[in-house]
Design a protein around this motif. Structure first.
Motif, PDB file in Angstrom:
ATOM      1  N   LEU A  39       0.822  -1.184   0.400  1.00  0.00           N
ATOM      2  CA  LEU A  39       0.216  -0.402   0.059  1.00  0.00           C
ATOM      3  C   LEU A  39       1.183   1.234   0.339  1.00  0.00           C
ATOM      4  CD1 LEU A  39      -2.991   1.358   0.325  1.00  0.00           C
ATOM      5  CD2 LEU A  39      -2.338   1.282   2.671  1.00  0.00           C
ATOM      6  N   LEU A  40       1.717   1.496   1.193  1.00  0.00           N
ATOM      7  CA  LEU A  40       2.856   2.680   0.500  1.00  0.00           C
ATOM      8  C   LEU A  40       3.631   2.736  -0.658  1.00  0.00           C
ATOM      9  CD1 LEU A  40       4.340   2.061   4.758  1.00  0.00           C
ATOM     10  CD2 LEU A  40       2.604   4.564   3.452  1.00  0.00           C
ATOM     11  N   LEU A  41       4.005   1.370  -0.886  1.00  0.00           N
ATOM     12  CA  LEU A  41       4.632   1.420  -2.535  1.00  0.00           C
ATOM     13  C   LEU A  41       3.439   2.205  -3.354  1.00  0.00           C
ATOM     14  CD1 LEU A  41       7.370   0.513  -4.009  1.00  0.00           C
ATOM     15  CD2 LEU A  41       5.840  -1.355  -4.120  1.00  0.00           C
ATOM     16  N   PHE A  42       2.888   1.178  -3.165  1.00  0.00           N
ATOM     17  CA  PHE A  42       1.168   2.339  -4.883  1.00  0.00           C
ATOM     18  C   PHE A  42       1.767   3.869  -4.164  1.00  0.00           C
ATOM     19  CE2 PHE A  42      -2.610   3.042  -5.383  1.00  0.00           C
ATOM     20  CZ  PHE A  42      -2.931   2.255  -6.887  1.00  0.00           C
ATOM     21  N   ILE A  43       0.912   4.019  -2.849  1.00  0.00           N
ATOM     22  CA  ILE A  43       0.880   5.605  -2.673  1.00  0.00           C
ATOM     23  C   ILE A  43       2.337   6.701  -2.972  1.00  0.00           C
ATOM     24  CG2 ILE A  43       0.778   7.275  -0.214  1.00  0.00           C
ATOM     25  CD1 ILE A  43      -1.182   4.702   0.733  1.00  0.00           C
ATOM     26  N   GLY A  44       3.399   5.749  -2.594  1.00  0.00           N
ATOM     27  CA  GLY A  44       4.825   6.646  -2.654  1.00  0.00           C
ATOM     28  C   GLY A  44       4.583   7.205  -4.763  1.00  0.00           C
TER      29      GLY A  44
ATOM     30  N   LEU B 256       9.527  -2.322   3.716  1.00  0.00           N
ATOM     31  CA  LEU B 256       8.732  -3.598   4.732  1.00  0.00           C
ATOM     32  C   LEU B 256       7.847  -4.614   4.598  1.00  0.00           C
ATOM     33  CD1 LEU B 256       6.258  -0.846   5.650  1.00  0.00           C
ATOM     34  CD2 LEU B 256       7.219  -2.010   7.367  1.00  0.00           C
ATOM     35  N   THR B 257       8.210  -4.298   3.051  1.00  0.00           N
ATOM     36  CA  THR B 257       7.144  -5.836   1.867  1.00  0.00           C
ATOM     37  C   THR B 257       8.357  -6.666   1.782  1.00  0.00           C
ATOM     38  OG1 THR B 257       6.575  -4.116   0.427  1.00  0.00           O
ATOM     39  CG2 THR B 257       5.990  -6.145   0.296  1.00  0.00           C
ATOM     40  N   GLY B 258       9.507  -6.512   1.887  1.00  0.00           N
ATOM     41  CA  GLY B 258      10.821  -7.039   1.186  1.00  0.00           C
ATOM     42  C   GLY B 258      10.685  -7.939   3.446  1.00  0.00           C
ATOM     43  N   ILE B 259      11.678  -7.198   3.626  1.00  0.00           N
ATOM     44  CA  ILE B 259      11.096  -7.392   5.249  1.00  0.00           C
ATOM     45  C   ILE B 259      10.437  -8.346   5.796  1.00  0.00           C
ATOM     46  CG2 ILE B 259      12.236  -6.919   7.839  1.00  0.00           C
ATOM     47  CD1 ILE B 259      14.093  -6.636   6.228  1.00  0.00           C
ATOM     48  N   GLY B 260       8.825  -7.704   5.835  1.00  0.00           N
ATOM     49  CA  GLY B 260       7.800  -8.855   5.779  1.00  0.00           C
ATOM     50  C   GLY B 260       7.854 -10.218   4.734  1.00  0.00           C
TER      51      GLY B 260
ATOM     52  N   MET C  12       8.557 -17.243  -1.275  1.00  0.00           N
ATOM     53  CA  MET C  12       8.825 -15.664  -0.649  1.00  0.00           C
ATOM     54  C   MET C  12       9.689 -15.284  -0.832  1.00  0.00           C
ATOM     55  SD  MET C  12       6.331 -16.882   2.562  1.00  0.00           S
ATOM     56  CE  MET C  12       6.455 -15.516   3.692  1.00  0.00           C
ATOM     57  N   LEU C  13      10.938 -15.303  -0.224  1.00  0.00           N
ATOM     58  CA  LEU C  13      12.140 -14.864  -0.492  1.00  0.00           C
ATOM     59  C   LEU C  13      12.388 -14.407  -1.653  1.00  0.00           C
ATOM     60  CD1 LEU C  13      13.995 -18.491   1.979  1.00  0.00           C
ATOM     61  CD2 LEU C  13      13.814 -15.267   2.297  1.00  0.00           C
ATOM     62  N   ILE C  14      12.070 -15.594  -3.011  1.00  0.00           N
ATOM     63  CA  ILE C  14      12.223 -14.950  -4.203  1.00  0.00           C
ATOM     64  C   ILE C  14      11.420 -14.038  -4.433  1.00  0.00           C
ATOM     65  CG2 ILE C  14      11.765 -15.413  -6.873  1.00  0.00           C
ATOM     66  CD1 ILE C  14      12.824 -18.687  -5.849  1.00  0.00           C
ATOM     67  N   ALA C  15      10.274 -13.506  -4.355  1.00  0.00           N
ATOM     68  CA  ALA C  15      10.329 -12.325  -4.189  1.00  0.00           C
ATOM     69  C   ALA C  15      10.359 -11.000  -3.631  1.00  0.00           C
ATOM     70  CB  ALA C  15       8.383 -12.725  -3.638  1.00  0.00           C
ATOM     71  N   ALA C  16      10.405 -11.631  -2.032  1.00  0.00           N
ATOM     72  CA  ALA C  16      11.487 -10.589  -1.641  1.00  0.00           C
ATOM     73  C   ALA C  16      12.328  -9.739  -2.552  1.00  0.00           C
ATOM     74  CB  ALA C  16      12.121 -10.625  -0.138  1.00  0.00           C
ATOM     75  N   ALA C  17      13.647 -11.033  -3.027  1.00  0.00           N
ATOM     76  CA  ALA C  17      14.202  -9.927  -3.520  1.00  0.00           C
ATOM     77  C   ALA C  17      14.730  -9.627  -5.204  1.00  0.00           C
ATOM     78  CB  ALA C  17      15.575 -11.610  -4.068  1.00  0.00           C
ATOM     79  N   LEU C  18      13.292 -10.395  -5.486  1.00  0.00           N
ATOM     80  CA  LEU C  18      13.453  -9.237  -6.751  1.00  0.00           C
ATOM     81  C   LEU C  18      12.416  -7.902  -6.157  1.00  0.00           C
ATOM     82  CD1 LEU C  18      11.499 -12.053  -8.858  1.00  0.00           C
ATOM     83  CD2 LEU C  18      13.734 -10.966  -9.503  1.00  0.00           C
ATOM     84  N   ILE C  19      11.452  -7.840  -5.114  1.00  0.00           N
ATOM     85  CA  ILE C  19      10.663  -6.554  -4.400  1.00  0.00           C
ATOM     86  C   ILE C  19      11.941  -5.581  -3.941  1.00  0.00           C
ATOM     87  CG2 ILE C  19       9.715  -5.040  -3.161  1.00  0.00           C
ATOM     88  CD1 ILE C  19       7.718  -7.463  -3.901  1.00  0.00           C
ATOM     89  N   ILE C  20      12.760  -6.435  -3.972  1.00  0.00           N
ATOM     90  CA  ILE C  20      14.452  -5.227  -3.418  1.00  0.00           C
ATOM     91  C   ILE C  20      15.321  -4.809  -4.201  1.00  0.00           C
ATOM     92  CG2 ILE C  20      15.889  -5.139  -1.721  1.00  0.00           C
ATOM     93  CD1 ILE C  20      15.213  -6.773   0.237  1.00  0.00           C
ATOM     94  N   GLY C  21      15.470  -5.957  -5.439  1.00  0.00           N
ATOM     95  CA  GLY C  21      16.311  -5.545  -6.042  1.00  0.00           C
ATOM     96  C   GLY C  21      16.077  -5.218  -7.471  1.00  0.00           C
ATOM     97  N   LEU C  22      14.875  -4.837  -7.504  1.00  0.00           N
ATOM     98  CA  LEU C  22      14.260  -4.307  -8.785  1.00  0.00           C
ATOM     99  C   LEU C  22      14.234  -2.963  -8.443  1.00  0.00           C
ATOM    100  CD1 LEU C  22      12.704  -7.344 -11.329  1.00  0.00           C
ATOM    101  CD2 LEU C  22      14.625  -5.812 -11.531  1.00  0.00           C
ATOM    102  N   ILE C  23      12.784  -2.780  -7.446  1.00  0.00           N
ATOM    103  CA  ILE C  23      12.286  -1.682  -6.992  1.00  0.00           C
ATOM    104  C   ILE C  23      12.879  -0.488  -6.276  1.00  0.00           C
ATOM    105  CG2 ILE C  23      10.357  -0.583  -5.673  1.00  0.00           C
ATOM    106  CD1 ILE C  23       8.467  -3.064  -6.512  1.00  0.00           C
ATOM    107  N   TRP C  24      13.706  -1.351  -5.643  1.00  0.00           N
ATOM    108  CA  TRP C  24      14.747  -0.422  -4.672  1.00  0.00           C
ATOM    109  C   TRP C  24      16.260   0.074  -5.196  1.00  0.00           C
ATOM    110  CZ3 TRP C  24      15.576  -2.246   1.105  1.00  0.00           C
ATOM    111  CH2 TRP C  24      15.573  -0.473   1.925  1.00  0.00           C
TER     112      TRP C  24
END
Length: 80
Positions: free
Chosen positions: A14-19, A45-49, A68-80
């Protein structure tokens, strides 16, 4: 599944979308920096969660936890 995992991940998304939406309509530099900060908190928050959820929740299948680990790595790696 632990009850806090979907809450943290959902709040992060949600915070990602709002930002992102706030950044599209931002008109000055301060608004862009605020949008970037909100987006970064959402990614964090998404990655750590997802990471902590995969490590802590032993009731889930191994494949789900790996996903879940792969999704967190993709979110952190591609968006951050």
């Amino acid at each position: 599944m632990k009850s806090w995992i979907p809450g943290v991940v959902g709040l992060g998304i949600l915070l990602l979308f709002i930002g992102v939406v706030y950044g599209v309509y931002a008109e000055d530099q301060d608004a862009m920096e605020t949008a970037s900060a909100v987006e970064d908190v959402g990614v964090f928050l998404t990655g750590i969660g997802l990471i902590l959820g995969a490590l802590v929740d032993e009731g889930e299948d191994k494949i789900v936890r790996l996903g879940m680990l792969i999704a967190a790595a993709l979110i952190i790696g591609l968006i951050w």
